[in-house]
Each structure stands twice: as C-alpha cells, then as structure tokens.
Design a protein around this motif. Structure first.
Motif, PDB file in Angstrom:
ATOM      1  N   ASP A  15       0.674  -1.165   0.031  1.00  0.00           N
ATOM      2  CA  ASP A  15      -0.063   0.005   0.078  1.00  0.00           C
ATOM      3  C   ASP A  15       0.837   1.126  -0.002  1.00  0.00           C
ATOM      4  O   ASP A  15       1.705   1.287   0.776  1.00  0.00           O
ATOM      5  N   PRO A  16       0.737   2.185  -0.939  1.00  0.00           N
ATOM      6  CA  PRO A  16       1.836   3.251  -1.034  1.00  0.00           C
ATOM      7  C   PRO A  16       1.439   4.437   0.025  1.00  0.00           C
ATOM      8  O   PRO A  16       2.318   5.172   0.390  1.00  0.00           O
ATOM      9  N   ASN A  17       0.215   4.084   0.641  1.00  0.00           N
ATOM     10  CA  ASN A  17      -0.143   5.164   1.790  1.00  0.00           C
ATOM     11  C   ASN A  17      -0.175   4.575   3.152  1.00  0.00           C
ATOM     12  O   ASN A  17      -0.565   4.992   4.113  1.00  0.00           O
ATOM     13  N   ALA A  18       0.684   3.482   3.240  1.00  0.00           N
ATOM     14  CA  ALA A  18       0.870   2.838   4.537  1.00  0.00           C
ATOM     15  C   ALA A  18       1.586   3.451   5.320  1.00  0.00           C
ATOM     16  O   ALA A  18       2.525   4.685   5.215  1.00  0.00           O
ATOM     17  N   LEU A  19       1.401   3.484   6.795  1.00  0.00           N
ATOM     18  CA  LEU A  19       1.842   4.434   7.870  1.00  0.00           C
ATOM     19  C   LEU A  19       3.379   3.978   7.941  1.00  0.00           C
ATOM     20  O   LEU A  19       4.248   4.793   8.252  1.00  0.00           O
ATOM     21  N   ARG A  20       3.547   2.754   7.999  1.00  0.00           N
ATOM     22  CA  ARG A  20       4.838   2.158   8.238  1.00  0.00           C
ATOM     23  C   ARG A  20       5.621   2.080   6.800  1.00  0.00           C
ATOM     24  O   ARG A  20       5.373   1.037   5.991  1.00  0.00           O
ATOM     25  N   ARG A  21       6.539   2.833   6.486  1.00  0.00           N
ATOM     26  CA  ARG A  21       7.197   2.599   5.192  1.00  0.00           C
ATOM     27  C   ARG A  21       8.840   2.246   5.336  1.00  0.00           C
ATOM     28  O   ARG A  21       9.283   2.566   4.452  1.00  0.00           O
ATOM     29  N   GLU A  22       9.224   1.487   6.353  1.00  0.00           N
ATOM     30  CA  GLU A  22      10.510   1.357   6.530  1.00  0.00           C
ATOM     31  C   GLU A  22      10.874  -0.146   6.208  1.00  0.00           C
ATOM     32  O   GLU A  22      11.701  -0.710   6.426  1.00  0.00           O
ATOM     33  N   ARG A  23      10.025  -0.991   5.488  1.00  0.00           N
ATOM     34  CA  ARG A  23      10.345  -2.376   5.074  1.00  0.00           C
ATOM     35  C   ARG A  23      11.360  -2.209   4.206  1.00  0.00           C
ATOM     36  O   ARG A  23      11.528  -1.637   3.139  1.00  0.00           O
ATOM     37  N   LYS A  24      12.142  -3.686   4.564  1.00  0.00           N
ATOM     38  CA  LYS A  24      12.916  -3.902   3.190  1.00  0.00           C
ATOM     39  C   LYS A  24      12.480  -3.866   1.719  1.00  0.00           C
ATOM     40  O   LYS A  24      13.096  -3.347   1.040  1.00  0.00           O
ATOM     41  N   THR A  25      11.138  -4.391   1.756  1.00  0.00           N
ATOM     42  CA  THR A  25      10.694  -4.491   0.316  1.00  0.00           C
ATOM     43  C   THR A  25      10.221  -3.172  -0.198  1.00  0.00           C
ATOM     44  O   THR A  25      10.066  -3.288  -1.192  1.00  0.00           O
ATOM     45  N   ASP A  26      10.256  -2.151   0.494  1.00  0.00           N
ATOM     46  CA  ASP A  26      10.082  -1.002  -0.107  1.00  0.00           C
ATOM     47  C   ASP A  26      11.146  -0.115  -0.503  1.00  0.00           C
ATOM     48  O   ASP A  26      10.915   0.910  -1.023  1.00  0.00           O
ATOM     49  N   ALA A  27      12.444  -0.845  -0.691  1.00  0.00           N
ATOM     50  CA  ALA A  27      13.431  -0.371  -1.059  1.00  0.00           C
ATOM     51  C   ALA A  27      13.528   0.248  -2.595  1.00  0.00           C
ATOM     52  O   ALA A  27      13.821   1.209  -3.163  1.00  0.00           O
ATOM     53  N   ALA A  28      12.712  -0.462  -3.360  1.00  0.00           N
ATOM     54  CA  ALA A  28      12.348  -0.261  -4.837  1.00  0.00           C
ATOM     55  C   ALA A  28      11.478   0.843  -5.044  1.00  0.00           C
ATOM     56  O   ALA A  28      11.677   1.597  -6.040  1.00  0.00           O
ATOM     57  N   GLY A  29      10.759   1.225  -4.039  1.00  0.00           N
ATOM     58  CA  GLY A  29       9.889   2.426  -4.364  1.00  0.00           C
ATOM     59  C   GLY A  29       8.808   2.181  -5.232  1.00  0.00           C
ATOM     60  O   GLY A  29       8.673   0.922  -5.892  1.00  0.00           O
ATOM     61  N   TRP A  30       7.646   3.356  -5.319  1.00  0.00           N
ATOM     62  CA  TRP A  30       6.834   3.033  -6.347  1.00  0.00           C
ATOM     63  C   TRP A  30       7.009   3.832  -7.387  1.00  0.00           C
ATOM     64  O   TRP A  30       7.694   4.858  -7.537  1.00  0.00           O
ATOM     65  N   ARG A  31       6.334   3.483  -8.786  1.00  0.00           N
ATOM     66  CA  ARG A  31       6.484   4.047 -10.192  1.00  0.00           C
ATOM     67  C   ARG A  31       5.013   4.882 -10.411  1.00  0.00           C
ATOM     68  O   ARG A  31       4.129   3.938 -10.306  1.00  0.00           O
ATOM     69  N   THR A  32       5.403   5.838 -10.678  1.00  0.00           N
ATOM     70  CA  THR A  32       3.998   6.757 -11.041  1.00  0.00           C
ATOM     71  C   THR A  32       3.798   6.882 -12.563  1.00  0.00           C
ATOM     72  O   THR A  32       4.785   7.236 -13.190  1.00  0.00           O
ATOM     73  N   LEU A  33       2.856   6.392 -12.967  1.00  0.00           N
ATOM     74  CA  LEU A  33       2.747   6.062 -14.480  1.00  0.00           C
ATOM     75  C   LEU A  33       1.847   7.414 -15.017  1.00  0.00           C
ATOM     76  O   LEU A  33       0.801   7.881 -14.225  1.00  0.00           O
ATOM     77  N   PRO A  34       2.164   7.811 -16.072  1.00  0.00           N
ATOM     78  CA  PRO A  34       1.183   9.032 -16.683  1.00  0.00           C
ATOM     79  C   PRO A  34      -0.169   8.719 -16.871  1.00  0.00           C
ATOM     80  O   PRO A  34      -0.338   7.542 -17.510  1.00  0.00           O
ATOM     81  N   ALA A  35      -1.022   9.476 -16.614  1.00  0.00           N
ATOM     82  CA  ALA A  35      -2.524   9.181 -16.718  1.00  0.00           C
ATOM     83  C   ALA A  35      -3.032   9.210 -17.885  1.00  0.00           C
ATOM     84  O   ALA A  35      -4.025   8.501 -18.339  1.00  0.00           O
ATOM     85  N   ASP A  36      -2.502   9.905 -18.810  1.00  0.00           N
ATOM     86  CA  ASP A  36      -2.556   9.922 -20.369  1.00  0.00           C
ATOM     87  C   ASP A  36      -2.174   8.584 -21.103  1.00  0.00           C
ATOM     88  O   ASP A  36      -2.332   8.495 -22.246  1.00  0.00           O
ATOM     89  N   GLY A  37      -1.368   7.650 -20.455  1.00  0.00           N
ATOM     90  CA  GLY A  37      -1.093   6.504 -21.104  1.00  0.00           C
ATOM     91  C   GLY A  37       0.172   6.852 -21.943  1.00  0.00           C
ATOM     92  O   GLY A  37       0.974   7.687 -21.552  1.00  0.00           O
ATOM     93  N   ARG A  38       0.646   5.675 -22.592  1.00  0.00           N
ATOM     94  CA  ARG A  38       1.885   5.715 -23.339  1.00  0.00           C
ATOM     95  C   ARG A  38       1.743   6.347 -24.670  1.00  0.00           C
ATOM     96  O   ARG A  38       0.576   6.077 -25.137  1.00  0.00           O
ATOM     97  N   ASP A  39       2.918   7.212 -24.808  1.00  0.00           N
ATOM     98  CA  ASP A  39       2.715   7.885 -26.192  1.00  0.00           C
ATOM     99  C   ASP A  39       3.491   6.981 -27.422  1.00  0.00           C
ATOM    100  O   ASP A  39       4.174   6.013 -26.939  1.00  0.00           O
TER     101      ASP A  39
END
Length: 157
Positions: A15-39
């Motif tokens: 969950d990108p909005n979770a309160l606890r964000r220091e887990r080892k699995t979070d190292a990769a982070g989240w990727r935000t994709l463009p709402a308009d889609g792929r060009d």
C-alpha cells in the motif's frame, strides 16, 4: 503437496499510503505512471497473424499507462499472449483454466488493482478539465437557516 509456507503472492498487497514505510521490500519504491497513457505507436505484433479482435485489443492496451512499463521491460510478447488468451476466454465455451490464465495475466501486467499494487505502480492524477468561461454561476437556494424568521423575545406570545 505442501500445506504451509509462503506463496509468491501471499499476504496483503503493498500500500503506497501505509503508515509504516521502512520495510526492506519498500527499497524499490513506487513508480507513478502517466494518466494519459503511453505515447507512440504500438509495437509490432509478435505472434502469428492477429485476428481483428486481437488487433483492436493490442492497440488499446498499448495506450494504457501500464504500457509505459511494458515498453521499458520489453514485455510485448507477454502482452500479445495475454491478448490471444483473452480472446479465447471471451468465447462462450471457454475452458475455466483459460479464464484463470487471463486473471493471472491481468495481475502480472498490472491491469488489475492487485496487479498495480504488487508491481508498485500507481497512476498519476488526471489533469483537471478546463472550466468554461461561459458557464453561468450556480444559483444558491435558500437553506433552512435562511428561511427561519428571528422573533424578538416576548413577541407573538
């Protein structure tokens, strides 16, 4: 078959909005994709000749926000296999295992909510629609409070 143990997709999705964000699995982070889609144009179809339905799905899928990641990761073949499997699953007499494969593809390609979460992808908020200048202002109706009449104490009794 073993009964216990961890599974590849066991447990709740990230969950990108979770309160606890220091887990080892979070190292990769989240990727935000463009709402308009792929060009750009869809890649070349990698399988044997596509049906009209497969071609329509193929073009539609490559306009989605998730297609940005498929392009980066070179997943044209996986997307094509999903399209071919989906068209087979759409048939009235489709086998249950084909429908299960479609669900698996939806998750792995990030086309389902669970798939988006597991891939740690989120879609950027869409740009707000422009407001027309010719729009008339909304007429405010009187509220219940506006309709109340203030009566000085002792009057009317």
């Amino acid at each position: 078959m073993p009964r216990g143990g961890a599974r590849a997709v066991s447990g709740p999705a990230p969950d990108p909005n979770a309160l606890r964000r220091e887990r080892k699995t979070d190292a990769a982070g989240w990727r935000t994709l463009p709402a308009d889609g792929r060009d750009g144009e869809a890649p070349e179809w990698p399988l044997t000749e596509a049906t009209e339905r497969e071609w329509d799905l193929w073009l539609d899928l490559w306009e989605k926000p998730q297609a940005v990641m498929w392009d980066e990761m070179g997943q044209a073949l996986e997307v094509a296999l999903f399209v071919r499997t989906l068209t087979e699953a759409e048939r009235v007499d489709a086998r249950v295992d084909i429908k299960k494969m479609v669900r698996s593809y939806l998750d792995s390609l990030g086309l389902s909510v669970q798939g988006m979460l597991r891939n740690r992808w989120k879609i950027a908020p869409a740009a707000p629609a422009p407001v027309e200048s010719s729009a008339r202002p909304a007429v405010r109706r009187p509220s219940a409070r506006d309709r109340l009449k203030v009566v000085p104490s002792g009057e009317g009794a």
